[in-house]
Scaffold this motif. Sequence first.
Motif, PDB file in Angstrom:
ATOM      1  N   UNK A 153       0.755  -1.204  -0.006  1.00 51.40           N
ATOM      2  CA  UNK A 153      -0.054  -0.229   0.109  1.00 51.40           C
ATOM      3  C   UNK A 153       0.888   1.266   0.020  1.00 51.40           C
ATOM      4  N   UNK A 154       2.097   1.272   0.443  1.00 52.38           N
ATOM      5  CA  UNK A 154       3.126   2.443   0.362  1.00 52.38           C
ATOM      6  C   UNK A 154       3.776   2.596  -1.073  1.00 52.38           C
ATOM      7  N   UNK A 155       3.308   1.838  -1.946  1.00 52.74           N
ATOM      8  CA  UNK A 155       3.937   1.854  -3.188  1.00 52.74           C
ATOM      9  C   UNK A 155       2.925   2.364  -4.116  1.00 52.74           C
ATOM     10  N   UNK A 156       3.313   3.310  -5.182  1.00 56.93           N
ATOM     11  CA  UNK A 156       2.049   3.693  -5.896  1.00 56.93           C
ATOM     12  C   UNK A 156       2.428   2.837  -7.354  1.00 56.93           C
ATOM     13  N   UNK A 157       1.346   2.223  -7.808  1.00 55.44           N
ATOM     14  CA  UNK A 157       1.413   1.693  -9.017  1.00 55.44           C
ATOM     15  C   UNK A 157       0.727   2.077 -10.090  1.00 55.44           C
ATOM     16  N   UNK A 158       1.068   1.856 -11.306  1.00 52.34           N
ATOM     17  CA  UNK A 158       0.262   2.497 -12.363  1.00 52.34           C
ATOM     18  C   UNK A 158      -0.135   1.560 -13.411  1.00 52.34           C
ATOM     19  N   UNK A 159      -1.080   1.524 -13.961  1.00 50.06           N
ATOM     20  CA  UNK A 159      -1.328   0.910 -15.080  1.00 50.06           C
ATOM     21  C   UNK A 159      -2.052   1.542 -16.199  1.00 50.06           C
ATOM     22  N   UNK A 160      -1.508   1.367 -17.508  1.00 49.97           N
ATOM     23  CA  UNK A 160      -1.817   1.807 -18.759  1.00 49.97           C
ATOM     24  C   UNK A 160      -3.077   0.980 -19.413  1.00 49.97           C
ATOM     25  N   UNK A 161      -3.983   1.826 -19.747  1.00 50.45           N
ATOM     26  CA  UNK A 161      -5.150   1.217 -20.713  1.00 50.45           C
ATOM     27  C   UNK A 161      -5.883   0.469 -19.815  1.00 50.45           C
ATOM     28  N   UNK A 162      -6.182   0.821 -18.717  1.00 53.68           N
ATOM     29  CA  UNK A 162      -7.317   0.329 -17.724  1.00 53.68           C
ATOM     30  C   UNK A 162      -7.598   1.135 -16.396  1.00 53.68           C
ATOM     31  N   UNK A 163      -8.867   1.177 -16.402  1.00 51.91           N
ATOM     32  CA  UNK A 163      -9.340   1.953 -15.119  1.00 51.91           C
ATOM     33  C   UNK A 163     -10.231   1.375 -14.068  1.00 51.91           C
ATOM     34  N   UNK A 164     -10.163  -0.090 -14.234  1.00 48.43           N
ATOM     35  CA  UNK A 164     -11.049  -0.704 -13.256  1.00 48.43           C
ATOM     36  C   UNK A 164     -10.576  -0.811 -11.797  1.00 48.43           C
ATOM     37  N   UNK A 165      -9.495  -0.463 -11.486  1.00 49.00           N
ATOM     38  CA  UNK A 165      -8.899  -0.560 -10.334  1.00 49.00           C
ATOM     39  C   UNK A 165      -8.890   0.779  -9.714  1.00 49.00           C
ATOM     40  N   UNK A 166      -9.946   0.884  -8.542  1.00 52.43           N
ATOM     41  CA  UNK A 166     -10.141   2.271  -7.802  1.00 52.43           C
ATOM     42  C   UNK A 166      -9.503   2.242  -6.320  1.00 52.43           C
ATOM     43  N   UNK A 167      -8.402   2.194  -6.350  1.00 53.40           N
ATOM     44  CA  UNK A 167      -7.699   2.133  -4.792  1.00 53.40           C
ATOM     45  C   UNK A 167      -6.622   3.488  -4.883  1.00 53.40           C
ATOM     46  N   UNK A 168      -6.302   3.793  -3.594  1.00 48.32           N
ATOM     47  CA  UNK A 168      -5.783   5.015  -3.200  1.00 48.32           C
ATOM     48  C   UNK A 168      -4.438   4.829  -3.970  1.00 48.32           C
ATOM     49  N   UNK A 169      -3.733   4.039  -4.107  1.00 43.93           N
ATOM     50  CA  UNK A 169      -2.218   3.848  -4.364  1.00 43.93           C
ATOM     51  C   UNK A 169      -2.207   3.233  -6.175  1.00 43.93           C
ATOM     52  N   UNK A 170      -3.228   3.352  -6.621  1.00 45.71           N
ATOM     53  CA  UNK A 170      -3.047   3.154  -8.113  1.00 45.71           C
ATOM     54  C   UNK A 170      -3.666   4.230  -8.947  1.00 45.71           C
ATOM     55  N   UNK A 171      -2.792   4.763  -9.995  1.00 45.63           N
ATOM     56  CA  UNK A 171      -3.084   5.444 -11.076  1.00 45.63           C
ATOM     57  C   UNK A 171      -3.603   4.727 -12.051  1.00 45.63           C
ATOM     58  N   UNK A 172      -4.554   5.028 -12.875  1.00 45.43           N
ATOM     59  CA  UNK A 172      -5.310   4.439 -13.888  1.00 45.43           C
ATOM     60  C   UNK A 172      -5.068   5.279 -15.046  1.00 45.43           C
ATOM     61  N   UNK A 173      -4.079   4.955 -15.918  1.00 49.14           N
ATOM     62  CA  UNK A 173      -3.451   6.104 -17.049  1.00 49.14           C
ATOM     63  C   UNK A 173      -4.299   5.530 -18.358  1.00 49.14           C
ATOM     64  N   UNK A 174      -5.041   6.125 -18.468  1.00 48.67           N
ATOM     65  CA  UNK A 174      -6.206   5.710 -19.890  1.00 48.67           C
ATOM     66  C   UNK A 174      -6.247   7.185 -20.824  1.00 48.67           C
ATOM     67  N   UNK A 175      -6.895   6.839 -21.915  1.00 50.16           N
ATOM     68  CA  UNK A 175      -6.805   7.767 -22.912  1.00 50.16           C
ATOM     69  C   UNK A 175      -8.087   7.547 -23.802  1.00 50.16           C
ATOM     70  N   UNK A 176      -8.307   8.890 -24.441  1.00 50.69           N
ATOM     71  CA  UNK A 176      -9.540   8.820 -25.217  1.00 50.69           C
ATOM     72  C   UNK A 176      -8.926   8.549 -26.767  1.00 50.69           C
ATOM     73  N   UNK A 177      -8.743   7.314 -26.941  1.00 51.54           N
ATOM     74  CA  UNK A 177      -8.145   6.685 -28.037  1.00 51.54           C
ATOM     75  C   UNK A 177      -9.038   6.732 -29.384  1.00 51.54           C
ATOM     76  N   UNK A 178     -10.304   6.900 -29.246  1.00 50.93           N
ATOM     77  CA  UNK A 178     -11.246   7.232 -30.278  1.00 50.93           C
ATOM     78  C   UNK A 178     -11.187   8.498 -30.742  1.00 50.93           C
ATOM     79  N   UNK A 179     -10.908   9.648 -30.091  1.00 55.56           N
ATOM     80  CA  UNK A 179     -10.509  10.838 -30.622  1.00 55.56           C
ATOM     81  C   UNK A 179      -9.472  10.833 -31.697  1.00 55.56           C
ATOM     82  N   UNK A 180      -8.317  10.581 -31.262  1.00 59.51           N
ATOM     83  CA  UNK A 180      -7.271  10.513 -32.382  1.00 59.51           C
ATOM     84  C   UNK A 180      -7.485   9.465 -33.393  1.00 59.51           C
TER      85      UNK A 180
END
Length: 348
Positions: free
Chosen positions: A121-148
């Motif tokens: 819990x003291x480590x920050x995790x990031x995941x690209x292309x997924x936003x299903x994990x909604x916890x304090x120490x996770x950054x969900x790095x997602x994009x509007x791919x449909x726009x580009x």
Amino acid sequence: MRRVSRFAVAGAAAAALAVTVSACGSSSTGSAGSGSSKGIGLAYDVGGKGDQSFNDAAYAGFQKAEKDFGVSGRDIEPQDGESDADKVQRLETLAKSGYNPVIGVGFAYAPAVKEAAAKYPKITFGIIDDNTIQVKNVADLVFHEEQSSYLAGVAAAKATKKNHIGFIGGVDVPLIHKFEAGFDQGAKSVNPSIKIESQYLTQTAQEGGFSSPDKGENAANGQIDAGADVVYHAAGLSGQGVIKAAAAHKVWAIGVDSDQYSQGALSAYKDYILTSALKNVSGAVYDLAKSVIKDHKPLSGDIRGSLDNGGVGLADSNPAFKNNADLQAALKKAEQGIKDGSITVKTS
């Protein structure tokens, strides 16, 4: 208004897209930096480093963060046929070694990030292309791919001489459906009767849809033989085969994620890469590292790149694209419509 093809990168990550990335597959390690973080831990998606696309964009941000923040990092390649347990072990190895943040490159890491984040819990995790994990120490790095992808569709419809274009997705999953949906809508906004070929290389990533250039080449050859003269891929490493086929037939390819016109490994084909639908994965990696290592205010939750914030866009490295006034005018109009809300881009 700035030109749509000039891809804006938020904040200090602006130079990350210009970093020259290595095509080797080894992990890198170094001495620990100052502060509470030893550096950045990066775990690649299928296809690994050297895909000239998605993974290499992550590596570019990783390298820039190492340089700017004076820390070292470790990046680890995936293995063929690996399980979620293998991914968990990879992330936990990085966390136990003191790397912070630890980033999983790709939606396939979702179960592993969820498990590892709960244990550390003291480590920050990031995941690209997924936003299903909604916890304090996770950054969900997602994009509007449909726009580009919408803009890529506009470009394809303007560039085709046969009113016949193609889309090749790596794997038949909702994320890649966003690319196809945006592309189709953008093309039909220019020409409602345009013919669009569509193919997914595999049903699952384990079958090699994102990591098999031969599959991409075969699919592109089929679409080109059917009459398509512009082919857009969202297929990771497999996209190299799409680009190779387009160049062999002297038709246009549209790349994805990174500016594939500028990738050294694809230089033999660059004259046939019209543009690329960019996704600022490098900036997302860099910004998360900055939040942890320099700012000491880790990002978390849903962090989404869009046309508005420069998280997605189109590359303009090819002069044939950049100097086409009619095409650029159409793109400018489309970008404005997406930004002001008069165009709502579909995601499926």
